[in-house]
Write an enzyme that holds these catalytic residues in place. Structure first.
Site, mmCIF file in Angstrom:
data_model
loop_
_atom_site.group_PDB
_atom_site.id
_atom_site.type_symbol
_atom_site.label_atom_id
_atom_site.label_comp_id
_atom_site.label_asym_id
_atom_site.label_seq_id
_atom_site.Cartn_x
_atom_site.Cartn_y
_atom_site.Cartn_z
ATOM 1 N N TYR A 39 33.348 32.617 74.476
ATOM 2 C CA TYR A 39 32.146 33.401 73.665
ATOM 3 C C TYR A 39 32.078 34.818 74.118
ATOM 4 O O TYR A 39 31.936 35.753 73.560
ATOM 5 C CB TYR A 39 30.983 32.566 74.121
ATOM 6 C CG TYR A 39 29.885 33.093 73.696
ATOM 7 C CD1 TYR A 39 29.219 32.676 72.548
ATOM 8 C CD2 TYR A 39 28.791 34.086 74.489
ATOM 9 C CE1 TYR A 39 28.098 33.146 72.071
ATOM 10 C CE2 TYR A 39 27.718 34.343 74.022
ATOM 11 C CZ TYR A 39 27.245 34.180 72.503
ATOM 12 O OH TYR A 39 26.142 34.623 72.163
ATOM 13 N N SER A 77 25.622 40.392 71.960
ATOM 14 C CA SER A 77 25.002 39.753 73.219
ATOM 15 C C SER A 77 24.912 40.728 74.391
ATOM 16 O O SER A 77 25.850 41.418 74.399
ATOM 17 C CB SER A 77 25.608 38.284 73.611
ATOM 18 O OG SER A 77 25.444 37.790 74.760
#
Length: 266
Positions: free
Chosen positions: A86, A73
């Site tokens: 996360y 990401s």
């Protein structure tokens, strides 16, 4: 489970030349409010899933050759509030993948290792996340279509690259965070929480503990969705991008020439 998947692929197709680790789940909540048990469970998927998948894949690819592609990401390069676990898991994926790439290069193993770093994508990421907030979260704009990521993955399977940002916003956010970290932190402090929250009350959704259902490809709740990313297209297909830029330059040149002729005649 991952070894069983590899064994089945080898049994049915005789082997594989590309392995993509794309499992992931998220948590919304402030770092000190999210139970540690849930944070560990998130790492079980986001980090250990990648590690287990990579180990299984490399055992086969070392002999056959091919591509290992790990999805991480933009948040492996920078941080945002409300998704601390996360963010940490994606930083961990980056560290593991970079180390693995160096080790395989040292062995002269015929395996390319690529990190694909998507921006916000119109999947059910939010709907499947465990939420400890009072309101329903959202993905900040810009949001891209899943095909932007899929095409980047497909390209790097055949054309090895170290890193690919899927969506120009991902590249821009990473550059901003690294180039001006104090300014980035200040902006996140002022806007980072608001940009991720809606006025809707929290809805139940928890793929952290149970698998998601429905198999829908897109969420459809993120407003405008960008179907393409010129930045990613240019990065993965530089010749096509160069041709497009030359075409635009040609159009502008012709327009300027016509204007010059008109003004000269006048």
């Amino acid at each position: 489970q991952l070894q069983a998947a590899a064994d089945e692929a080898i049994s049915r197709f005789g082997g594989f030349d590309t392995w993509v680790n794309n499992a992931g789940v998220s948590l919304y909540g402030r770092c000190v409010d999210v139970p540690l048990e849930d944070q560990r469970k998130l790492f079980g998927t986001n980090y250990w899933g990648v590690v287990n998948g990579s180990v299984v894949a490399v055992q086969h690819l070392r002999e056959r050759g091919g591509a290992l592609i790990n999805l991480r990401s933009e948040l492996s390069d920078v941080a945002i509030p409300l998704q601390g676990a996360y963010v940490a898991s994606k930083h961990a994926v980056k560290g593991f993948t970079d180390a693995l790439r160096i080790e395989l290069a040292d062995e002269r193993a015929p395996v390319s290792v690529t990190l694909v770093k998507p921006a916000g994508i119109d999947t059910l990421f939010v709907e499947h996340a465990k939420n400890y907030l009072d309101h329903q979260p959202k993905l900040p704009q810009p949001v891209y279509a899943p095909e932007v990521v899929a095409l980047a993955v497909l390209h790097t399977a055949a054309h090895p690259q170290r890193d690919v940002y899927a969506g120009g916003a991902s590249r821009g956010m990473a550059w901003f965070g690294r180039s001006a970290p104090r300014v980035y932190d200040a902006m996140m402090r002022r806007l980072g929480v608001k940009a991720q929250l809606t006025s809707e009350p929290r809805r139940d959704g928890d793929a952290l503990h149970e698998s998601g259902t429905g198999l829908s490809e897109r969420s459809g709740r993120h407003g405008r969705v960008r179907e393409r990313s010129f930045y990613t297209d240019a990065h993965t297909h530089p010749m096509s991008a160069r041709a497009a830029l030359m075409g635009v330059a040609g159009v502008l040149l012709v327009a300027a020439a016509r204007r010059y002729v008109r003004e000269t005649q006048g």
